[in-house]
Design a protein around this motif. Structure first.
Motif, PDB file in Angstrom:
ATOM      1  N   SER A 152       0.831  -1.196   0.000  1.00  0.00           N
ATOM      2  CA  SER A 152       0.000   0.000   0.000  1.00  0.00           C
ATOM      3  C   SER A 152       0.874   1.257   0.000  1.00  0.00           C
ATOM      4  CB  SER A 152      -0.900  -0.008   1.236  1.00  0.00           C
ATOM      5  OG  SER A 152      -1.664   1.170   1.273  1.00  0.00           O
ATOM      6  N   THR A 153       0.439   2.270  -0.750  1.00  0.00           N
ATOM      7  CA  THR A 153       1.220   3.507  -0.834  1.00  0.00           C
ATOM      8  C   THR A 153       0.660   4.631   0.020  1.00  0.00           C
ATOM      9  OG1 THR A 153      -0.025   4.241  -2.768  1.00  0.00           O
ATOM     10  CG2 THR A 153       2.015   2.992  -3.169  1.00  0.00           C
ATOM     11  N   HIS A 154      -0.478   4.423   0.678  1.00  0.00           N
ATOM     12  CA  HIS A 154      -1.027   5.495   1.501  1.00  0.00           C
ATOM     13  C   HIS A 154      -0.671   5.285   2.975  1.00  0.00           C
ATOM     14  CE1 HIS A 154      -4.240   2.524   2.077  1.00  0.00           C
ATOM     15  NE2 HIS A 154      -4.518   3.168   3.177  1.00  0.00           N
ATOM     16  N   ALA A 155      -0.577   6.384   3.689  1.00  0.00           N
ATOM     17  CA  ALA A 155      -0.214   6.342   5.103  1.00  0.00           C
ATOM     18  C   ALA A 155      -1.420   5.948   5.944  1.00  0.00           C
ATOM     19  CB  ALA A 155       0.305   7.702   5.548  1.00  0.00           C
ATOM     20  N   ASN A 156      -1.163   5.244   7.002  1.00  0.00           N
ATOM     21  CA  ASN A 156      -2.195   4.910   7.969  1.00  0.00           C
ATOM     22  C   ASN A 156      -2.172   6.002   9.031  1.00  0.00           C
ATOM     23  OD1 ASN A 156      -4.062   3.771   9.643  1.00  0.00           O
ATOM     24  ND2 ASN A 156      -2.749   2.112  10.338  1.00  0.00           N
ATOM     25  N   ARG A 157      -3.168   6.872   9.043  1.00  0.00           N
ATOM     26  CA  ARG A 157      -3.177   8.012   9.954  1.00  0.00           C
ATOM     27  C   ARG A 157      -4.147   7.755  11.093  1.00  0.00           C
ATOM     28  NH1 ARG A 157      -3.280  12.142   4.994  1.00  0.00           N
ATOM     29  NH2 ARG A 157      -1.063  12.111   4.604  1.00  0.00           N
ATOM     30  N   GLU A 158      -3.607   7.559  12.265  1.00  0.00           N
ATOM     31  CA  GLU A 158      -4.409   7.378  13.458  1.00  0.00           C
ATOM     32  C   GLU A 158      -4.200   8.612  14.322  1.00  0.00           C
ATOM     33  OE1 GLU A 158      -3.941   3.578  15.319  1.00  0.00           O
ATOM     34  OE2 GLU A 158      -3.464   2.639  13.414  1.00  0.00           O
ATOM     35  N   LEU A 159      -4.927   9.683  14.027  1.00  0.00           N
ATOM     36  CA  LEU A 159      -4.683  10.977  14.650  1.00  0.00           C
ATOM     37  C   LEU A 159      -5.018  10.997  16.139  1.00  0.00           C
ATOM     38  CD1 LEU A 159      -5.922  13.217  11.746  1.00  0.00           C
ATOM     39  CD2 LEU A 159      -3.576  12.694  12.386  1.00  0.00           C
TER      40      LEU A 159
ATOM     41  N   ARG B  53      -8.597  19.019   5.192  1.00  0.00           N
ATOM     42  CA  ARG B  53      -9.471  19.599   6.206  1.00  0.00           C
ATOM     43  C   ARG B  53      -9.496  18.750   7.473  1.00  0.00           C
ATOM     44  NH1 ARG B  53     -13.726  19.192   8.791  1.00  0.00           N
ATOM     45  NH2 ARG B  53     -14.434  17.301   7.805  1.00  0.00           N
ATOM     46  N   LEU B  54      -9.584  17.434   7.306  1.00  0.00           N
ATOM     47  CA  LEU B  54      -9.615  16.544   8.462  1.00  0.00           C
ATOM     48  C   LEU B  54      -8.306  16.611   9.256  1.00  0.00           C
ATOM     49  CD1 LEU B  54     -11.370  13.422   6.919  1.00  0.00           C
ATOM     50  CD2 LEU B  54     -12.291  14.958   8.668  1.00  0.00           C
ATOM     51  N   LEU B  55      -7.179  16.628   8.550  1.00  0.00           N
ATOM     52  CA  LEU B  55      -5.883  16.711   9.229  1.00  0.00           C
ATOM     53  C   LEU B  55      -5.721  18.039   9.961  1.00  0.00           C
ATOM     54  CD1 LEU B  55      -3.636  15.107   6.490  1.00  0.00           C
ATOM     55  CD2 LEU B  55      -4.068  14.181   8.767  1.00  0.00           C
ATOM     56  N   LEU B  56      -6.052  19.136   9.284  1.00  0.00           N
ATOM     57  CA  LEU B  56      -5.933  20.452   9.919  1.00  0.00           C
ATOM     58  C   LEU B  56      -6.823  20.534  11.159  1.00  0.00           C
ATOM     59  CD1 LEU B  56      -5.898  22.814   6.814  1.00  0.00           C
ATOM     60  CD2 LEU B  56      -3.977  22.273   8.335  1.00  0.00           C
ATOM     61  N   ASP B  57      -8.041  19.999  11.049  1.00  0.00           N
ATOM     62  CA  ASP B  57      -8.957  20.006  12.188  1.00  0.00           C
ATOM     63  C   ASP B  57      -8.410  19.156  13.331  1.00  0.00           C
ATOM     64  OD1 ASP B  57     -11.336  20.689  13.557  1.00  0.00           O
ATOM     65  OD2 ASP B  57     -12.289  18.828  12.903  1.00  0.00           O
ATOM     66  N   ALA B  58      -7.917  17.973  13.019  1.00  0.00           N
ATOM     67  CA  ALA B  58      -7.389  17.077  14.051  1.00  0.00           C
ATOM     68  C   ALA B  58      -6.160  17.669  14.740  1.00  0.00           C
ATOM     69  CB  ALA B  58      -7.045  15.720  13.447  1.00  0.00           C
TER      70      ALA B  58
END
Length: 66
Positions: A2-9, A46-51
């Motif tokens: 997989s090339t996408h990051a697993n983001r567990e904010l 938007r989700l990252l900036l909000d988190a």
């Protein structure tokens, strides 16, 4: 592979203890640009900036956004 990051904010916030105020406006603007440059799309950004507490009340288009 997989090339996408697993983001567990939520986990990151718990582990690293994100500050309530992420710094002066210049630092927040740089952080917003860094997030925007690496986000997979507008909603991801938007989700990252909000988190990360960087979205603010007016969103990234408040004059100091990415």
């Amino acid at each position: 592979m997989s090339t996408h990051a697993n983001r567990e904010l939520e986990t990151m916030a718990e582990v690293f203890g994100l500050p309530q105020e992420p710094g002066p406006p210049e630092v927040r603007a740089l952080a917003r640009r860094a997030v925007a440059a690496r986000a997979r799309g507008a909603e991801d950004c938007r989700l990252l900036l909000d988190a990360l507490g960087l979205l603010g009340r007016e969103g990234p288009a408040n004059g100091s956004g990415p």
